[in-house]
Design an enzyme around this catalytic site. Structure first.
Site, PDB file in Angstrom:
ATOM      1  N   CYS A   1       9.908   4.213   3.097  1.00 18.84           N
ATOM      2  CA  CYS A   1      10.141   2.895   2.497  1.00 18.84           C
ATOM      3  C   CYS A   1      11.262   2.859   1.466  1.00 18.84           C
ATOM      4  CB  CYS A   1       8.850   2.385   1.867  1.00 18.84           C
ATOM      5  SG  CYS A   1       7.588   2.024   3.087  1.00 18.84           S
TER       6      CYS A   1
ATOM      7  N   LEU B   1       0.840  -1.214   0.000  1.00 17.78           N
ATOM      8  CA  LEU B   1       0.000   0.000   0.000  1.00 17.78           C
ATOM      9  C   LEU B   1       0.864   1.249   0.000  1.00 17.78           C
ATOM     10  CD1 LEU B   1       0.105   1.395   3.044  1.00 17.78           C
ATOM     11  CD2 LEU B   1      -1.476  -0.428   3.581  1.00 17.78           C
TER      12      LEU B   1
ATOM     13  N   ARG C   1       8.971  11.387   6.984  1.00 19.95           N
ATOM     14  CA  ARG C   1      10.187  10.588   7.106  1.00 19.95           C
ATOM     15  C   ARG C   1      10.976  10.619   5.789  1.00 19.95           C
ATOM     16  NH1 ARG C   1       7.679   5.164   9.821  1.00 19.95           N
ATOM     17  NH2 ARG C   1       5.944   5.718   8.459  1.00 19.95           N
TER      18      ARG C   1
END
Ligand code: NAD
Length: 473
Positions: free
Chosen positions: A283, A174, A351
């Site tokens: 990620c 996702l 992040r």
């Protein structure tokens, strides 16, 4: 007692398509992935408890407050709590009842060496193992390096030798901002296990997706690798178009047209071909580094991915230089407005956001920074000090010598240009997301600097050799 999902599936009714086989699911970690996965699984009809050791987060969730910004999540949480399918807990008691326990804790880069920090995963496994039912399925949803499932299994077997607990890899794909839609309409569901019973339980849990998405049943190690390979490929694709954008600036081409021209080739495809200020988020950057480290562990080098990571990191830091170049080389003593702090639109996640590197770079060069983001300011405040945080884009533009569009939020696409111009000290927009039309900017009497579009100054992206050496060492 283990319930045979295939038998139960055969009896299932059309309502939820998971019919009678409502699984009892516990999700460890109620962050971006755990919370979204938990609520979507509850919406499939399963009985879900989302567990987080952050008791303030759980208390907020119990009050109906959603701790992350994710469009549509609040309504879905509310509906599933109201229907009694979704609960939140700071303690682990729900684990004992669960048919399947999903681990969705963070796996950040380990400080110093870029390896994935698996301490949260292993801590969670050690905490829950004594409580698991003897037939439970332990599902790793966190992104973990190849072999992590083997280590989890070793931990479980050492503590619970005479049980049928199965360890499965089920990586999550996702994207923040579209997470609910992505979970409900995945391109594929990857299930990494050789255990027929575990596969059947996972198939039952994902029953509503069976007709909608291909199920990729593979070995556990392969599943772990699929997630990293996917992220490395995506990072490569974006880095590729970013480099072409730089070349466009040198040769006088337009990267938007190049992206369209190559993206129409079915072998290439149009997605992930938007030039930008470098890849951020929790990620892609850290997963690239972790994959490189995995290869090192096995005595091999992933030269292509090493270069992609280094180029991407350098790009984020080059953006302050691009802004400075647009101001004739110097931003010292100037005021710069920055629109967008999150790594992409529709999330509050900052992040590894390129905006953080941009702002730090501007401050290092002596600029004063005013910034606005629709959702990311609270997170940004944790790492960026000495920024004037503003209530809207026009306040961020007040007295600015340049306004930088760093995140492609929808509301930044429709700014009132005359109002901006009145607010700014000089009408200069540096658009790091290419969201404006060059002609419209000319008509509004702005100097407009974008990425890889005709007539822009060249800011070559330098790969810092030191960083590359450190990564390939
Ligand atoms: P996150 O930081 O938002 O959430 C992790 C949560 O786990 C935190 O709330 C933390 O308090 C909790 N936690 C940590 N240890 C715990 C424990 N022992 N018991 C209970 N709770 C615990 O992380 P995230 O962004 O949801 O990412 C989770 C994993 O999913 C990572 O491996 C990430 O790489 C992967 N992933 C993330 C995304 C994304 O878009 N964020 C997408 C796909 C995969």
């Amino acid at each position: 007692m283990w319930r045979d999902p295939n038998k139960a599936l055969a009896q299932s009714g059309p309502y939820l398509r998971s019919g009678d086989i409502r699984m009892r699911v516990a999700v460890i970690g109620a962050g971006y992935v755990g919370l979204v996965s938990g609520v979507c699984l509850a919406d499939f009809g399963h009985q879900v408890t989302c567990i987080d050791k952050d008791s303030r987060r759980i208390a907020a969730l119990k009050r109906g407050e959603i701790p992350i910004f994710e469009p549509g999540l609040d309504a879905l949480v509310e509906a599933n709590v109201r229907h009694g399918r979704l609960a939140f807990a700071a303690d682990l008691s729900a684990v004992a009842e669960a048919d399947a326990v999903f681990i969705a804790v963070g796996t950040p880069s380990r400080r110093g060496d870029g390896h994935a920090d698996l301490s949260f995963v292993y801590d969670a496994v050690k905490e829950i193992t004594p409580l698991l039912a003897g037939t439970a399925i332990l599902v790793t949803k966190s992104t973990v390096p190849v072999g992590t499932g083997d280590e989890i299994e070793r931990i479980v077997r050492a503590r619970r030798p005479n049980t049928d607990i199965a360890v499965v890899s089920n990586p999550e794909f996702l994207r923040e901002g579209t997470a609910i839609n992505d979970f409900n309409h995945p391109d594929r569901v990857v299930i990494g296990s050789d255990d027929a019973r575990a596969r059947a339980v996972l198939a039952a849990i994902y029953r509503p997706l069976l007709d909608a998405a291909p199920f990729v049943h593979v070995g556990r190690r392969t599943a772990e690798l699929i997630k990293y390979a996917a992220n490395a490929f995506l990072a490569t694709k974006i880095s590729f178009i970013n480099e072409i954008a730089d070349l466009c600036e040198c040769v006088g081409g337009d990267v938007e047209d190049v992206a369209r021209g190559i993206g129409l080739d079915e072998r290439i495809g149009p997605k992930f071909l938007r030039a930008g200020p470098g890849i951020g988020g929790s990620c892609l950057p850290k997963d690239g580094l972790a994959l490189i480290k995995t290869a090192h562990d096995y005595g091999m080098q992933l030269r292509l991915i090493e270069t992609v990571c280094a180029v991407n990191e350098a790009r984020k830091h080059a953006m302050a230089g691009k802004v400075a170049a647009a101001l004739d080389g110097a931003v010292g003593g100037k005021t710069i407005g920055v629109l967008g702090l999150t790594f992409k639109a529709d999330t509050d996640d900052t992040r590894d956001s390129p905006s953080l590197a941009l702002i730090a770079g501007l401050q290092d060069r002596g600029a004063t920074v005013r910034a606005y983001d629709p959702a990311g300011m609270e997170q940004a405040k944790l790492s960026l000090t000495a920024v004037d945080y503003c209530n809207d884009p026009y306040a961020a533009a007040e007295g600015a010598d340049a306004l930088v569009i760093a995140t492609e939020w929808q509301q930044f696409r429709t700014l009132d240009l005359p109002r901006l111009k009145r607010a700014m000290a000089q009408p200069l927009i540096v658009d790091l997301r290419n969201i404006y039309d060059i002609e419209a900017m000319k008509r509004a009497d702005f100097r407009y600097v974008a990425l890889g579009r005709s007539g822009q100054a060249t800011i070559p992206v330098q790969i810092p050799r030191q960083r590359l050496r450190a990564m390939t060492a």
